[in-house]
Design an enzyme around this catalytic site. Structure first.
Site, PDB file in Angstrom:
ATOM      1  N   HIS A 124       0.291  99.211  14.670  1.00  0.00           N
ATOM      2  CA  HIS A 124       2.008  98.399  13.643  1.00  0.00           C
ATOM      3  C   HIS A 124       2.926  97.310  13.980  1.00  0.00           C
ATOM      4  O   HIS A 124       3.627  96.354  13.780  1.00  0.00           O
ATOM      5  CB  HIS A 124       2.978  99.447  13.445  1.00  0.00           C
ATOM      6  CG  HIS A 124       3.723  98.972  11.879  1.00  0.00           C
ATOM      7  ND1 HIS A 124       5.608  99.006  12.481  1.00  0.00           N
ATOM      8  CD2 HIS A 124       3.438  98.799  10.795  1.00  0.00           C
ATOM      9  CE1 HIS A 124       5.083  99.013  10.668  1.00  0.00           C
ATOM     10  NE2 HIS A 124       4.502  98.348  10.210  1.00  0.00           N
TER      11      HIS A 124
ATOM     12  N   HIS B  25      12.475 104.114   5.169  1.00  0.00           N
ATOM     13  CA  HIS B  25      12.310 103.383   6.948  1.00  0.00           C
ATOM     14  C   HIS B  25      13.855 103.526   7.827  1.00  0.00           C
ATOM     15  O   HIS B  25      13.899 104.698   8.736  1.00  0.00           O
ATOM     16  CB  HIS B  25      12.556 101.950   7.367  1.00  0.00           C
ATOM     17  CG  HIS B  25      10.568 102.079   7.203  1.00  0.00           C
ATOM     18  ND1 HIS B  25      10.009 101.826   8.463  1.00  0.00           N
ATOM     19  CD2 HIS B  25       9.874 101.906   6.448  1.00  0.00           C
ATOM     20  CE1 HIS B  25       9.059 101.924   8.132  1.00  0.00           C
ATOM     21  NE2 HIS B  25       8.933 101.357   7.223  1.00  0.00           N
TER      22      HIS B  25
ATOM     23  N   HIS C 296      10.657 101.096   0.159  1.00  0.00           N
ATOM     24  CA  HIS C 296      10.337 101.000   1.274  1.00  0.00           C
ATOM     25  C   HIS C 296      11.329 100.676   2.670  1.00  0.00           C
ATOM     26  O   HIS C 296      11.194 102.435   3.730  1.00  0.00           O
ATOM     27  CB  HIS C 296       9.003 100.032   1.628  1.00  0.00           C
ATOM     28  CG  HIS C 296       8.542  99.825   2.763  1.00  0.00           C
ATOM     29  ND1 HIS C 296       9.614  98.862   3.540  1.00  0.00           N
ATOM     30  CD2 HIS C 296       7.850 100.050   3.165  1.00  0.00           C
ATOM     31  CE1 HIS C 296       8.796  98.834   4.093  1.00  0.00           C
ATOM     32  NE2 HIS C 296       7.623  99.643   4.588  1.00  0.00           N
TER      33      HIS C 296
ATOM     34  N   HIS D 242      -0.612  97.575   4.619  1.00  0.00           N
ATOM     35  CA  HIS D 242      -0.277  98.792   4.842  1.00  0.00           C
ATOM     36  C   HIS D 242      -1.365  99.639   4.262  1.00  0.00           C
ATOM     37  O   HIS D 242      -1.855 100.679   4.693  1.00  0.00           O
ATOM     38  CB  HIS D 242       0.420  98.652   4.606  1.00  0.00           C
ATOM     39  CG  HIS D 242       1.921  97.883   4.798  1.00  0.00           C
ATOM     40  ND1 HIS D 242       2.520  96.884   4.526  1.00  0.00           N
ATOM     41  CD2 HIS D 242       2.496  98.939   6.371  1.00  0.00           C
ATOM     42  CE1 HIS D 242       3.073  97.165   5.721  1.00  0.00           C
ATOM     43  NE2 HIS D 242       3.005  97.372   6.616  1.00  0.00           N
TER      44      HIS D 242
ATOM     45  N   HIS E  72       3.673 105.542   3.525  1.00  0.00           N
ATOM     46  CA  HIS E  72       3.301 104.302   2.721  1.00  0.00           C
ATOM     47  C   HIS E  72       2.710 104.462   2.474  1.00  0.00           C
ATOM     48  O   HIS E  72       1.805 103.913   1.240  1.00  0.00           O
ATOM     49  CB  HIS E  72       2.604 103.266   4.278  1.00  0.00           C
ATOM     50  CG  HIS E  72       3.686 102.728   4.942  1.00  0.00           C
ATOM     51  ND1 HIS E  72       3.169 101.397   4.182  1.00  0.00           N
ATOM     52  CD2 HIS E  72       4.618 102.483   5.611  1.00  0.00           C
ATOM     53  CE1 HIS E  72       4.874 101.208   4.713  1.00  0.00           C
ATOM     54  NE2 HIS E  72       5.640 101.182   6.046  1.00  0.00           N
TER      55      HIS E  72
ATOM     56  N   PHE F   4      10.502  98.399  13.017  1.00  0.00           N
ATOM     57  CA  PHE F   4       9.101  98.258  12.943  1.00  0.00           C
ATOM     58  C   PHE F   4       8.365  98.788  14.459  1.00  0.00           C
ATOM     59  O   PHE F   4       7.153  98.916  13.848  1.00  0.00           O
ATOM     60  CB  PHE F   4       8.523  96.336  12.255  1.00  0.00           C
ATOM     61  CG  PHE F   4       9.592  95.903  11.592  1.00  0.00           C
ATOM     62  CD1 PHE F   4       9.413  97.104   9.983  1.00  0.00           C
ATOM     63  CD2 PHE F   4       9.600  94.883  10.785  1.00  0.00           C
ATOM     64  CE1 PHE F   4       9.234  97.117   8.525  1.00  0.00           C
ATOM     65  CE2 PHE F   4       9.860  94.723  10.129  1.00  0.00           C
ATOM     66  CZ  PHE F   4      10.387  95.555   8.860  1.00  0.00           C
TER      67      PHE F   4
ATOM     68  N   HIS G  61       5.468  91.640   6.883  1.00  0.00           N
ATOM     69  CA  HIS G  61       6.461  92.231   6.217  1.00  0.00           C
ATOM     70  C   HIS G  61       6.797  90.887   5.600  1.00  0.00           C
ATOM     71  O   HIS G  61       6.356  89.726   6.036  1.00  0.00           O
ATOM     72  CB  HIS G  61       7.163  92.960   7.419  1.00  0.00           C
ATOM     73  CG  HIS G  61       6.712  94.780   7.556  1.00  0.00           C
ATOM     74  ND1 HIS G  61       6.385  93.966   9.068  1.00  0.00           N
ATOM     75  CD2 HIS G  61       6.314  95.835   6.964  1.00  0.00           C
ATOM     76  CE1 HIS G  61       6.184  95.402   8.962  1.00  0.00           C
ATOM     77  NE2 HIS G  61       6.184  96.381   7.645  1.00  0.00           N
TER      78      HIS G  61
HETATM   79 CU1  C2O Z   1       5.152  98.255   8.092  1.00  0.00          CU
HETATM   80 CU2  C2O Z   1       6.914 100.472   6.835  1.00  0.00          CU
HETATM   81  O1  C2O Z   1       6.183  98.835   7.500  1.00  0.00           O
END
Ligand code: C2O
Length: 565
Positions: free
Chosen positions: A162, A318, A314, A192, A348, A335, A183
């Site tokens: 990631h 995070h 999303h 993802h 995810h 990230f 992203h």
């Molecule tokens: Cu690559 Cu939730 O991020």
């Protein structure tokens, strides 16, 4: 392998065809410019990027897909960026090497045959047997870190994937100095999906179970709106210390990110309203949901924007899980570190489920993005047998072909449209003493501001609100909300007709210090919700939530949505 070799040769020579282009230049604007006859000044103001959205799909015969990174050029010293500490700028280097092990044995991936679909269950309803398997597999994955740190299937190696795809150790092949970023564009969902696909297969391989399935964090359903308790057991391999301690169960998720609301009933109502917006009413094109186009050579920090789901739930999760005790909100809030929290993959899994659900919602626009640059964009992963493989976006559209599916869970948000207002606002009264937008911009929203914006057509119309040239500090978590004709001033209640949407940014360390973006929010249904009168202007309120002073908004405009003018 012979045929693989030739396809790789073609790929590595292809970028030379475009050698005349300046690296790092956003050709989103260039293309829109020639397509739409937009003048240079508008392009500089950021209109180019906006016009590019949804208008140039399929028009660029000469464009190229995003290529998989060249692993041999991965920069082990990582990315650098400048950030401000106590008002002083300093260069920050990533303190980890997130480059994967290198091998020149690599090939195109072919989806393997299987006998039984893997069935991803809600983490809150995970059977004890499946939880035991999950913990056993995670323990083995963590063990690899100690026994064989170079095994690409190990916990840290997997987390680093990631980081490698988001924080700048890779340049785009053929475009030195241009970050590869997964992203804020249409490759967000596909990347993802593939990442989790291999992660899941690796976990299954480690415990010898070809039906092993990752659970999903069902945060879109009130029953799943807490951190799944299985992840909060400090003796479990699913645990991570670097999380917001105030958000451990039974705290209710705040998808809106710092709404200031603590009442669980209001939080749940907010969450459902946000889900409805990002899955249904804010989406009028496939690009709205998937994210802006992203082609070879595009600068990911110029006019790139994630889709409604990426920017919304999303990012919300995070930031909600990330630990405010450290200034980078590790792990989930940044990230580069997000993959170090096992809950990332469970989160995810639900993000991926949202893609499958959106795909099935009846709509008046086409769901498929028929664009070869999109479909041929590709990534590199190590599979469960440690083979380095190249995967294509086009091969991940059907989860059943990939060997997995999601267990059903109710989606109450589908009916969570805000209640329509019976009486339109009296604009004359509401706007008394307020400035017009041109007096307010450029705007640094350190505190709530209200102003008047002219409308191209009167009353109900198919229009969009566009915030132009939003310049952000990449190192900061940023969020502000937008309301329209709001007389109630209850900014924490996002289930109201007057709520238009939000801008969010997760902090990320990249080569450039700042990003620039446009934000477009569809107004058609919002006008119906507020029962707008036959007015030729509206009052817009911008409410900063997090670090409003780390963002500058260049301008604001309401445009007819379809013509893009
Ligand atoms: Cu690559 Cu939730 O991020």
């Amino acid at each position: 392998m012979a045929s693989l070799q030739s396809s790789f040769t073609v790929l590595s020579s292809a970028p030379k065809l475009r050698s005349s282009r300046l690296p790092g230049r956003s050709h989103r604007s260039q293309i829109s410019c020639s397509d739409g006859g937009i003048d240079r000044r508008n392009m500089l103001l950021g209109l180019g990027g906006m016009y590019g959205v949804g208008s140039s799909l399929g028009r660029r015969a000469e464009a190229l897909p995003i290529l998989p990174p060249d692993l041999s050029t991965c920069d082990p010293a990582g990315a650098t960026t400048t950030r401000r500490v106590n008002g002083v700028e300093e260069v920050v280097k990533l303190d980890v090497n997130c480059c994967p092990p290198f091998t020149d044995k690599q090939g195109d991936y072919k989806l393997p045959a299987f006998t039984k679909l893997r069935r991803r269950q809600s983490a809150h309803r995970l059977s004890p047997a499946n939880l035991a398997k999950y913990k056993q597999a995670m323990a083995k994955m963590r063990e690899l870190d100690k026994t064989d740190p170079a095994d690409p299937r190990g916990f840290t190696q997997q987390a680093n994937i990631h980081c490698a795809y988001c924080n700048g150790p890779y340049d785009q092949v053929g475009y030195p100095g241009v970050d590869l970023q997964v992203h804020n564009s249409w490759i967000f969902f596909p990347f993802h999906r593939w990442y989790l696909y291999f992660y899941e297969r690796i976990l299954g391989e480690l415990i010898g179970d070809p039906t092993f399935a990752l659970p999903y964090w069902n945060w879109d359903n009130p029953r799943g709106m807490t951190m799944p308790p299985a992840f909060d057991d400090s003796s479990s391999p699913l645990y991570d210390e670097d999380r917001n301690q105030d958000h451990r169960p039974p705290a209710v998720v705040d998808l809106a990110l710092n709404s200031g609301i603590t009442d669980p009933v209001q939080l749940i109502s907010n969450n459902l309203a946000l889900m409805y917006k990002e899955m249904v009413s804010d989406v009028e094109t496939a690009i709205d949901f998937m994210g802006t186009e992203y082609r070879a050579g595009d600068d990911p920090h110029a006019f790139a924007s994630g889709g409604t789901s990426e920017r919304g739930s999303h990012t919300g999760i995070h930031a909600w899980v990330g630990d405010p005790r450290n200034d980078l909100n590790e792990d989930m809030g940044n990230f580069y570190s997000a993959g170090r929290d096992p809950i990332f993959y469970c989160h995810h899994s639900n993000v991926d489920r949202m893609w499958t659900l959106w795909d099935k919602i009846p709509a008046s626009y086409p769901k498929k993005i028929d664009d070869n640059d999109y479909k041929n964009s590709s990534f590199m992963f190590y599979d469960e047998k440690k083979n380095l493989v190249r995967v294509k976006v086009a091969d991940c559209f059907d989860t059943k072909k990939m060997g997995y599916e999601y267990e059903y869970s109710d989606t109450p948000w589908i009916n969570s449209r805000p209640t329509q207002k019976a009486v339109p606002v009296n604009l004359k009264e509401l706007s008394k003493g307020l400035p017009t937008a041109d007096k307010v911009f450029p705007l640094k929203p350190a505190k709530t501001v209200k102003f008047l914006v002219p409308k191209p057509a009167k009353g109900k119309a198919d229009e969009a609100l566009v915030l132009l040239n939003i310049v952000t500090d990449n190192t900061k978590l940023i969020k502000f909300d937008v309301f329209i004709n709001d007389e109630d001033d209850k900014p924490g209640e996002l289930d109201r007709a007057e709520y238009v949407g939000a801008f969010t940014q997760l902090p990320h360390r990249v080569k450039s210090k700042e990003s620039v973006n446009n934000l477009r929010l569809n107004l058609r249904e919002v006008y119906e919700n507020i029962n707008i009168a036959d007015d030729d202007a509206v009052v817009i309120t911008i409410v900063p939530r997090v670090n409003g002073d780390a963002v500058t908004i260049g301008g604001i405009k309401i445009i007819p949505r379809r013509s893009g003018k």
